[in-house]
Every structure is written in C-alpha cells, then in structure tokens.
Design an enzyme around this catalytic site. Sequence first.
Site, PDB file in Angstrom:
ATOM      1  N   ARG A  24       0.819  -1.225   0.000  1.00 44.73           N
ATOM      2  CA  ARG A  24       0.000   0.000   0.000  1.00 44.73           C
ATOM      3  C   ARG A  24       0.848   1.267   0.000  1.00 44.73           C
ATOM      4  O   ARG A  24       0.465   2.268   0.599  1.00 44.73           O
ATOM      5  CB  ARG A  24      -0.959   0.034   1.195  1.00 44.73           C
ATOM      6  CG  ARG A  24      -2.122  -0.935   1.110  1.00 44.73           C
ATOM      7  CD  ARG A  24      -3.227  -0.396   0.210  1.00 44.73           C
ATOM      8  NE  ARG A  24      -4.184  -1.450  -0.101  1.00 44.73           N
ATOM      9  CZ  ARG A  24      -5.347  -1.611   0.500  1.00 44.73           C
ATOM     10  NH1 ARG A  24      -5.706  -0.785   1.432  1.00 44.73           N
ATOM     11  NH2 ARG A  24      -6.138  -2.586   0.146  1.00 44.73           N
ATOM     12  N   ARG A  28      -3.491   6.573   0.600  1.00 48.99           N
ATOM     13  CA  ARG A  28      -4.027   7.752   1.286  1.00 48.99           C
ATOM     14  C   ARG A  28      -3.075   8.454   2.244  1.00 48.99           C
ATOM     15  O   ARG A  28      -3.315   9.585   2.633  1.00 48.99           O
ATOM     16  CB  ARG A  28      -5.296   7.368   2.044  1.00 48.99           C
ATOM     17  CG  ARG A  28      -6.472   7.156   1.132  1.00 48.99           C
ATOM     18  CD  ARG A  28      -7.602   6.466   1.835  1.00 48.99           C
ATOM     19  NE  ARG A  28      -7.200   5.128   2.238  1.00 48.99           N
ATOM     20  CZ  ARG A  28      -7.993   4.228   2.776  1.00 48.99           C
ATOM     21  NH1 ARG A  28      -9.252   4.532   3.010  1.00 48.99           N
ATOM     22  NH2 ARG A  28      -7.550   3.028   3.092  1.00 48.99           N
ATOM     23  N   ARG A  37      -7.049  11.821  -5.425  1.00 50.76           N
ATOM     24  CA  ARG A  37      -8.211  11.076  -4.945  1.00 50.76           C
ATOM     25  C   ARG A  37      -9.391  11.992  -4.611  1.00 50.76           C
ATOM     26  O   ARG A  37     -10.541  11.550  -4.609  1.00 50.76           O
ATOM     27  CB  ARG A  37      -7.753  10.275  -3.719  1.00 50.76           C
ATOM     28  CG  ARG A  37      -8.744   9.352  -3.104  1.00 50.76           C
ATOM     29  CD  ARG A  37      -9.044   8.155  -3.982  1.00 50.76           C
ATOM     30  NE  ARG A  37      -9.980   7.299  -3.259  1.00 50.76           N
ATOM     31  CZ  ARG A  37     -11.260   7.582  -3.124  1.00 50.76           C
ATOM     32  NH1 ARG A  37     -11.772   8.652  -3.691  1.00 50.76           N
ATOM     33  NH2 ARG A  37     -12.040   6.767  -2.421  1.00 50.76           N
ATOM     34  N   ASP A  73      -6.401  -2.909  -7.951  1.00 57.50           N
ATOM     35  CA  ASP A  73      -6.979  -3.529  -6.756  1.00 57.50           C
ATOM     36  C   ASP A  73      -7.233  -4.994  -7.057  1.00 57.50           C
ATOM     37  O   ASP A  73      -7.548  -5.341  -8.205  1.00 57.50           O
ATOM     38  CB  ASP A  73      -8.290  -2.833  -6.348  1.00 57.50           C
ATOM     39  CG  ASP A  73      -8.677  -3.218  -4.926  1.00 57.50           C
ATOM     40  OD1 ASP A  73      -8.268  -2.503  -3.998  1.00 57.50           O
ATOM     41  OD2 ASP A  73      -9.331  -4.261  -4.750  1.00 57.50           O
ATOM     42  N   TYR A 150     -14.378 -12.364  -0.563  1.00 59.15           N
ATOM     43  CA  TYR A 150     -15.112 -11.144  -0.942  1.00 59.15           C
ATOM     44  C   TYR A 150     -16.314 -11.477  -1.828  1.00 59.15           C
ATOM     45  O   TYR A 150     -17.386 -10.888  -1.686  1.00 59.15           O
ATOM     46  CB  TYR A 150     -14.189 -10.157  -1.663  1.00 59.15           C
ATOM     47  CG  TYR A 150     -13.234  -9.459  -0.720  1.00 59.15           C
ATOM     48  CD1 TYR A 150     -13.669  -8.399   0.067  1.00 59.15           C
ATOM     49  CD2 TYR A 150     -11.913  -9.862  -0.588  1.00 59.15           C
ATOM     50  CE1 TYR A 150     -12.810  -7.761   0.948  1.00 59.15           C
ATOM     51  CE2 TYR A 150     -11.044  -9.244   0.292  1.00 59.15           C
ATOM     52  CZ  TYR A 150     -11.502  -8.192   1.063  1.00 59.15           C
ATOM     53  OH  TYR A 150     -10.657  -7.566   1.942  1.00 59.15           O
TER      54      TYR A 150
END
Length: 348
Positions: A24, A28, A37, A73, A150
């Site tokens: 990652r 963010r 973003r 992703d 998921y």
Amino acid sequence: MSAEVFLKACVNQPTEYTPVWFMRQAGRYLPEYRAIRSKLSLLEICRRPEVACEVTVQPVERLGVDAAILFADILLPFEPMGLGLSFRRGEGPVIENPIRRAKDVWRLRELDPKSDLEYVMETIRLVRGRLGERTPLIGFAGAPFTLASYAIEGASTRSFVLTKTLMYSDPQTWHSLMDKLAVAVGRYLACQIEAGAQALQLFDSWAGALSPDDYRRYALPHTAKALALAREANAKVPIIHFGTGTSTLLELMAEAGGEVIGIDWRIPLDQARSRVPNRAIQGNLDPCALLGSLDELESQVSEILRRAGGRPGHIFNLGHGILPQTDPDRLRRVVDLVHERSAAGVYQ
Ligand code: CP3
C-alpha cells in the site's frame, strides 16, 4: 539504484544492501495521492492509465523504495466476471451480486484479462516506460481464497461465516468457484507479465482464517493452479506469496508456490525463514510501529535486520499495508535505515 537488487533478493542471491518496498505504498497516507483522490474515485484512478501510472510512481520518488507496485486492486476482475464492484466511502468494497449457491457460480463470466482489464496492462506499459531499468515493477492479484471470501461475503468480513458455510456445506460448489477464480487469476497474472511486470505478488491476505488441514484441502490446489498458469507466460518472473496470520501455514504456502514468502509481524523473521529454507522472505514490520516513537521504530527495524542476519533473500517490507495516518517521513527514515545498515553490514 537498479532493478537488480530487488530481483536478486527474490531469488536468494546476495545483494549490496537489503531492498525495501511497502505494501500500500501508493495510497491515502501520501498528500499527492489524496490530491488526486479528491477528484477521482478509486476505480476511476485504476481505469485511467495515466493517473494510475502517476500514483504508482509517486512513492518511488518520495520514499526511494527498491520496487514499484502497480496501482490497481485485487477486486478489479469482479466487474467483468459479473459480480459487480463498488467502493463506498468508509465501508470498503461492496459486491453487488455475491455468490451464495451453485447457480451463482455457473453464471460467472470467464475473465479475458487482455480485453477486460486492458487498462491495467496499459498502466503497466506506461510505468515501465517511466521507470526504465531503475526500479522494477511488481504486478499483483488476489489469491483464489481471498477473492472467494469477498465474492461470497459481498464485503469485508472478520469471521468468514458465509465463506466457510459454503465451503463446508457444498464443497463441490466451493471447488468449482475456486477453480474459476484460479483460472481468472492465473491468466490475469500471465497477462501482466506479458505487459511488462518484472515480479508478481499474490495476495492471500486472509488465508490465515483457515486451519492447515482446510488450507490444504480447500485453498492450496487452487493457488497452485493459479501460479502454474502465471508461470506459463514466463517461469523466471519471481512470485511473492503473501498472507497474514499464516504462522501455521508457511510450509503449505511454499508448497503452493512462490520464490518469496511474505509474512506479517506475528512471527519472528528467522523462525519463518527456518520453516521455508529454500525461499526468500519478505517482511515484517508491524505497520503500527510507524505510528509510535522514532526510537521504538528504529529498534523494531534493527531487530528485523538482526533476525535476517545479512543472509541473502530478505526483502524488507511491512507485515501488511501502510495505514492512512502514517507520516511519509517515517517511511523515508525506514528506507534509509534499512539501506544504510545493510550496506554497512550492521545487523545488531
Ligand atoms: O500501493 C499499493 O499497494 C498498490 C495498490 C493496491 C490497492 N489495493 C489500492 C487500494 C493493492 C496492492 C491493493 C490490494 C488489495 N485490495 C488487497 C490485498 C492487500 C491487503 O491489504 O490485504 C485487498 C484485500 C484489497 C481490497 C480492498 N481495496 C479493500 C478491502 C479496500 C478498502 C479498505 C481500505 O483500505 O480503504 C480497498 C480500497 C483500496 N485499494 C485503497 C487503495 C489505495 C484505499 C481506498 C481509497 O483510496 O479510497
């Protein structure tokens, strides 16, 4: 810096210093990512190769890491497979048509990564053009078990109740879902190699939810199939096989495949290494150590280097992804510390 250091460490060859990158690392915690973003959604960034290329390269420039990871992703294949994918703010991923019974598996569309995920391949080509031979690019995909969790739960989960209910009540449907995911992942990874990825990471982030017996029976054959399909494109591209909570699964993960085994912080690096002696090891700083005092951070970094002991085949990383509240300067400090100490042969 050259691509050699990371790629050599992946195959257990000696290097001048210990390579380092962070899961990652595009994300963010970086103000330059947040700026982009604020205008585009996560999926919009992924689907615009110039933008995805830009955010892939940002941490390489800011942190001086030894590898770039493609900005994408693990859930991107879900949209073309007919599962429906969106990300809701604060909630994480939402799968519109989750898998609950056999007919949901029958209706899954076969993934054609070349056309369905052409934007990912274009991002890979752009990043390779931008980074040249300086910094290698890691492609990635989710492992069948983590993807299945998921697809079945329809969102993130802590308990895996629906996933395991399907697994234990209808093994035939389970294996048919896992086989479809294995083929999709294998082809997707092969396609990433063809587009220019120089290494791959398979994220089985939630494999640690399984006992060793269940991992062997319900996950391992499908992961092995995915990795074998990826290898058909090029057997030499190193594969990092990562999971969390996998202290009891390391030998089985190695059996499924991968030159490098990625571990979290729950197991000391030297213990992990002695369990999978022929593999390189990636890890294993607790991402929360970046949030504490600088002294504590430096001592945890030193302890990991001490346990790695200067033996070839260590790639320094976190045990899981960077947390959004992390200070980028702390990460830069870790990169410099790992480079300086390992180049000088200081492992105490
Ligand atoms: O820098 C990098 O690591 C490359 C990009 C990358 C992303 N996701 C972008 C992303 C990678 C390698 C992933 C992998 C991924 N995605 C995993 C496996 C790794 C892991 O953390 O275990 C998983 C389980 C996912 C699925 C996923 N994507 C979830 C559960 C979430 C929501 C949770 C969160 O952190 O918000 C995402 C969103 C996501 N994918 C973000 C990023 C940068 C954050 C969201 C944003 O910018 O809005």
